[in-house]
Design a protein around this motif. Structure first.
Motif, mmCIF file in Angstrom:
data_model
loop_
_atom_site.group_PDB
_atom_site.id
_atom_site.type_symbol
_atom_site.label_atom_id
_atom_site.label_comp_id
_atom_site.label_asym_id
_atom_site.label_seq_id
_atom_site.Cartn_x
_atom_site.Cartn_y
_atom_site.Cartn_z
ATOM 1 N N PHE A 1 0.830 -1.200 0.000
ATOM 2 C CA PHE A 1 0.000 0.000 0.000
ATOM 3 C C PHE A 1 0.868 1.256 0.000
ATOM 4 C CE2 PHE A 1 -3.681 -2.198 2.510
ATOM 5 C CZ PHE A 1 -4.101 -2.833 1.369
ATOM 6 N N ARG A 2 1.906 1.268 0.829
ATOM 7 C CA ARG A 2 2.787 2.443 0.919
ATOM 8 C C ARG A 2 3.417 2.765 -0.431
ATOM 9 N NH1 ARG A 2 3.445 0.027 5.701
ATOM 10 N NH2 ARG A 2 2.905 1.233 7.544
ATOM 11 N N VAL A 3 3.858 1.730 -1.146
ATOM 12 C CA VAL A 3 4.449 1.923 -2.476
ATOM 13 C C VAL A 3 3.427 2.566 -3.414
ATOM 14 C CG1 VAL A 3 5.373 0.694 -4.493
ATOM 15 C CG2 VAL A 3 6.130 0.061 -2.201
ATOM 16 N N ALA A 4 2.152 2.208 -3.248
ATOM 17 C CA ALA A 4 1.074 2.747 -4.084
ATOM 18 C C ALA A 4 0.548 4.088 -3.574
ATOM 19 C CB ALA A 4 -0.063 1.737 -4.174
ATOM 20 N N GLY A 5 1.123 4.609 -2.482
ATOM 21 C CA GLY A 5 0.727 5.919 -1.973
ATOM 22 C C GLY A 5 -0.314 5.917 -0.874
ATOM 23 N N PHE A 6 -0.596 4.762 -0.282
ATOM 24 C CA PHE A 6 -1.587 4.659 0.793
ATOM 25 C C PHE A 6 -0.875 4.345 2.101
ATOM 26 C CE2 PHE A 6 -3.836 3.497 -3.054
ATOM 27 C CZ PHE A 6 -5.021 4.199 -2.955
ATOM 28 N N THR A 7 -1.324 4.964 3.181
ATOM 29 C CA THR A 7 -0.802 4.645 4.503
ATOM 30 C C THR A 7 -1.893 3.928 5.279
ATOM 31 O OG1 THR A 7 0.645 6.567 4.489
ATOM 32 C CG2 THR A 7 0.183 5.577 6.632
ATOM 33 N N LEU B 1 -16.803 -2.644 -0.450
ATOM 34 C CA LEU B 1 -16.701 -1.222 -0.770
ATOM 35 C C LEU B 1 -16.271 -0.364 0.415
ATOM 36 C CD1 LEU B 1 -19.778 -0.763 -3.120
ATOM 37 C CD2 LEU B 1 -17.362 -0.784 -3.734
ATOM 38 N N GLN B 2 -16.429 -0.881 1.634
ATOM 39 C CA GLN B 2 -16.004 -0.107 2.807
ATOM 40 C C GLN B 2 -14.507 0.209 2.744
ATOM 41 O OE1 GLN B 2 -17.124 -1.818 6.531
ATOM 42 N NE2 GLN B 2 -19.289 -1.780 6.074
ATOM 43 N N ILE B 3 -13.752 -0.609 2.032
ATOM 44 C CA ILE B 3 -12.315 -0.355 1.895
ATOM 45 C C ILE B 3 -12.095 0.959 1.154
ATOM 46 C CG2 ILE B 3 -10.173 -1.198 0.814
ATOM 47 C CD1 ILE B 3 -11.139 -4.055 1.553
ATOM 48 N N ASP B 4 -12.899 1.222 0.123
ATOM 49 C CA ASP B 4 -12.790 2.504 -0.581
ATOM 50 C C ASP B 4 -13.324 3.659 0.254
ATOM 51 O OD1 ASP B 4 -11.337 2.240 -2.882
ATOM 52 O OD2 ASP B 4 -13.053 2.149 -4.232
ATOM 53 N N ASN B 5 -14.277 3.390 1.134
ATOM 54 C CA ASN B 5 -14.752 4.440 2.039
ATOM 55 C C ASN B 5 -13.642 4.846 3.005
ATOM 56 O OD1 ASN B 5 -17.275 4.348 0.844
ATOM 57 N ND2 ASN B 5 -18.132 2.989 2.384
ATOM 58 N N PHE B 6 -12.794 3.893 3.382
ATOM 59 C CA PHE B 6 -11.661 4.180 4.260
ATOM 60 C C PHE B 6 -10.635 5.032 3.523
ATOM 61 C CE2 PHE B 6 -7.375 3.039 5.685
ATOM 62 C CZ PHE B 6 -7.444 3.482 6.995
ATOM 63 N N ALA B 7 -10.307 4.651 2.291
ATOM 64 C CA ALA B 7 -9.352 5.402 1.463
ATOM 65 C C ALA B 7 -9.712 5.176 0.000
ATOM 66 C CB ALA B 7 -7.920 4.965 1.737
ATOM 67 N N SER B 8 -10.146 6.203 -0.668
ATOM 68 C CA SER B 8 -10.568 6.093 -2.054
ATOM 69 C C SER B 8 -9.449 5.501 -2.914
ATOM 70 C CB SER B 8 -10.955 7.478 -2.589
ATOM 71 O OG SER B 8 -11.426 7.373 -3.913
ATOM 72 N N GLY B 9 -9.793 4.445 -3.653
ATOM 73 C CA GLY B 9 -8.833 3.776 -4.515
ATOM 74 C C GLY B 9 -8.162 2.572 -3.878
ATOM 75 N N LEU B 10 -8.349 2.381 -2.575
ATOM 76 C CA LEU B 10 -7.684 1.268 -1.883
ATOM 77 C C LEU B 10 -8.254 -0.090 -2.294
ATOM 78 C CD1 LEU B 10 -5.441 0.658 0.161
ATOM 79 C CD2 LEU B 10 -7.158 0.782 1.971
ATOM 80 N N LEU B 11 -9.532 -0.128 -2.643
ATOM 81 C CA LEU B 11 -10.139 -1.393 -3.050
ATOM 82 C C LEU B 11 -9.395 -2.002 -4.239
ATOM 83 C CD1 LEU B 11 -12.385 -3.480 -2.583
ATOM 84 C CD2 LEU B 11 -13.847 -2.105 -4.084
ATOM 85 N N LYS B 12 -8.953 -1.153 -5.183
ATOM 86 C CA LYS B 12 -8.196 -1.647 -6.341
ATOM 87 C C LYS B 12 -6.875 -2.286 -5.918
ATOM 88 C CE LYS B 12 -10.037 1.613 -9.686
ATOM 89 N NZ LYS B 12 -9.739 2.741 -10.561
ATOM 90 N N GLN B 13 -6.352 -1.906 -4.763
ATOM 91 C CA GLN B 13 -5.092 -2.457 -4.277
ATOM 92 C C GLN B 13 -5.259 -3.854 -3.685
ATOM 93 O OE1 GLN B 13 -2.141 -0.806 -4.823
ATOM 94 N NE2 GLN B 13 -3.514 0.566 -5.940
ATOM 95 N N GLN C 1 -6.623 -1.108 10.830
ATOM 96 C CA GLN C 1 -7.415 -0.072 10.164
ATOM 97 C C GLN C 1 -8.381 -0.608 9.117
ATOM 98 O OE1 GLN C 1 -4.413 2.926 9.017
ATOM 99 N NE2 GLN C 1 -5.415 4.251 10.509
ATOM 100 N N ILE C 2 -8.115 -1.788 8.567
ATOM 101 C CA ILE C 2 -9.094 -2.325 7.616
ATOM 102 C C ILE C 2 -9.752 -3.592 8.145
ATOM 103 C CG2 ILE C 2 -8.400 -1.108 5.536
ATOM 104 C CD1 ILE C 2 -6.728 -3.334 4.671
ATOM 105 N N GLY C 3 -9.849 -3.648 9.480
ATOM 106 C CA GLY C 3 -10.733 -4.597 10.134
ATOM 107 C C GLY C 3 -10.166 -5.903 10.621
ATOM 108 N N GLU C 4 -8.874 -6.130 10.472
ATOM 109 C CA GLU C 4 -8.343 -7.420 10.905
ATOM 110 C C GLU C 4 -8.139 -7.478 12.417
ATOM 111 O OE1 GLU C 4 -4.525 -5.089 10.357
ATOM 112 O OE2 GLU C 4 -6.521 -5.102 9.479
ATOM 113 N N ASN C 5 -8.174 -8.713 12.938
ATOM 114 C CA ASN C 5 -7.903 -8.960 14.352
ATOM 115 C C ASN C 5 -6.429 -9.231 14.613
ATOM 116 O OD1 ASN C 5 -10.809 -10.646 13.934
ATOM 117 N ND2 ASN C 5 -10.738 -9.124 15.549
ATOM 118 N N ALA D 1 -7.193 -9.173 0.687
ATOM 119 C CA ALA D 1 -7.613 -8.505 1.920
ATOM 120 C C ALA D 1 -7.577 -9.411 3.139
ATOM 121 C CB ALA D 1 -8.997 -7.898 1.748
ATOM 122 N N GLY D 2 -6.745 -10.441 3.108
ATOM 123 C CA GLY D 2 -6.563 -11.277 4.281
ATOM 124 C C GLY D 2 -7.354 -12.563 4.238
#
Length: 180
Positions: free
Chosen positions: A71-77, A121-133, A82-86, A147-148
């Motif tokens: 994600f960091r390489v693609a510009g997301f932190t 789609l909640q992944i894109d609500n967290f950060a737009s474009g993250l779902l494609k990652q 943060q995306i729901g994992e335990n 996504a795990g």
């Protein structure tokens, strides 16, 4: 094959992000103590709406920290939880594990891998474009879900960041992970 627990998270409410905690307690047949998805039957809202009597194959959600590096390489932190994992792991190819793999977390806990998390789609609500990652396609055009993975608790125990993870592959022909 072995790895380490990088972080543990839980939330007692339906929230997309789960706060990191010092430890989580896994309960055999139930999941993460105090987490909204704990239970014998399915707790995910859309699955409850379809059939609340389904077995809960999504008691513990694991994600590999190496995905956050991508994600960091693609510009997301994105940070653990943060995306729901335990359980956030490092050093294990979670997506390459077969169905039925046992993961020994720390000194006591044992979970069984049931399948892949189907990204929503909640992944894109967290950060737009993250779902494609977290969705890709292989050379044959098949969808790759990154996504795990999901699991059920066979043996309970306390799990903390820094705990070792030991992988025990199932006997016999290996079945690739499918969404659960």
């Amino acid at each position: 094959m072995s790895g380490v627990v990088a972080a543990v998270s839980r939330s007692g409410e339906y929230t997309f992000t789960k706060p990191n905690v010092d430890s989580i307690t896994l309960l055999a047949g139930l999941g993460v103590e105090g987490d909204v998805h704990q239970g014998v039957t399915v707790k995910h809202r859309s699955r409850v709406a379809r059939d609340p009597s389904q077995p809960n194959l999504r008691q513990v959600h694991l994600m590999h920290a190496e995905l956050f590096d991508e994600f960091r390489v693609a510009g997301f932190t994105v940070e653990p939880g943060q995306i729901g994992e335990n359980v956030t792991t490092r050093g294990i190819d979670l997506l390459g594990l077969p169905t039925g793999t046992l993961l020994h977390l720390g000194d006591e806990a044992v979970i069984e891998v049931t399948g892949l998390r189907n990204p929503c789609l909640q992944i894109d609500n967290f950060a737009s474009g993250l779902l494609k990652q977290v969705l890709a396609k292989d050379d044959e055009g098949n969808v790759i879900r990154k996504a795990g993975i999901m699991s059920v608790v066979l043996t309970g125990g306390v799990v903390r960041a820094g705990d070792p993870i030991r992988v025990e592959l199932p006997v016999g022909p290996h079945r690739p992970l499918q969404p659960v």
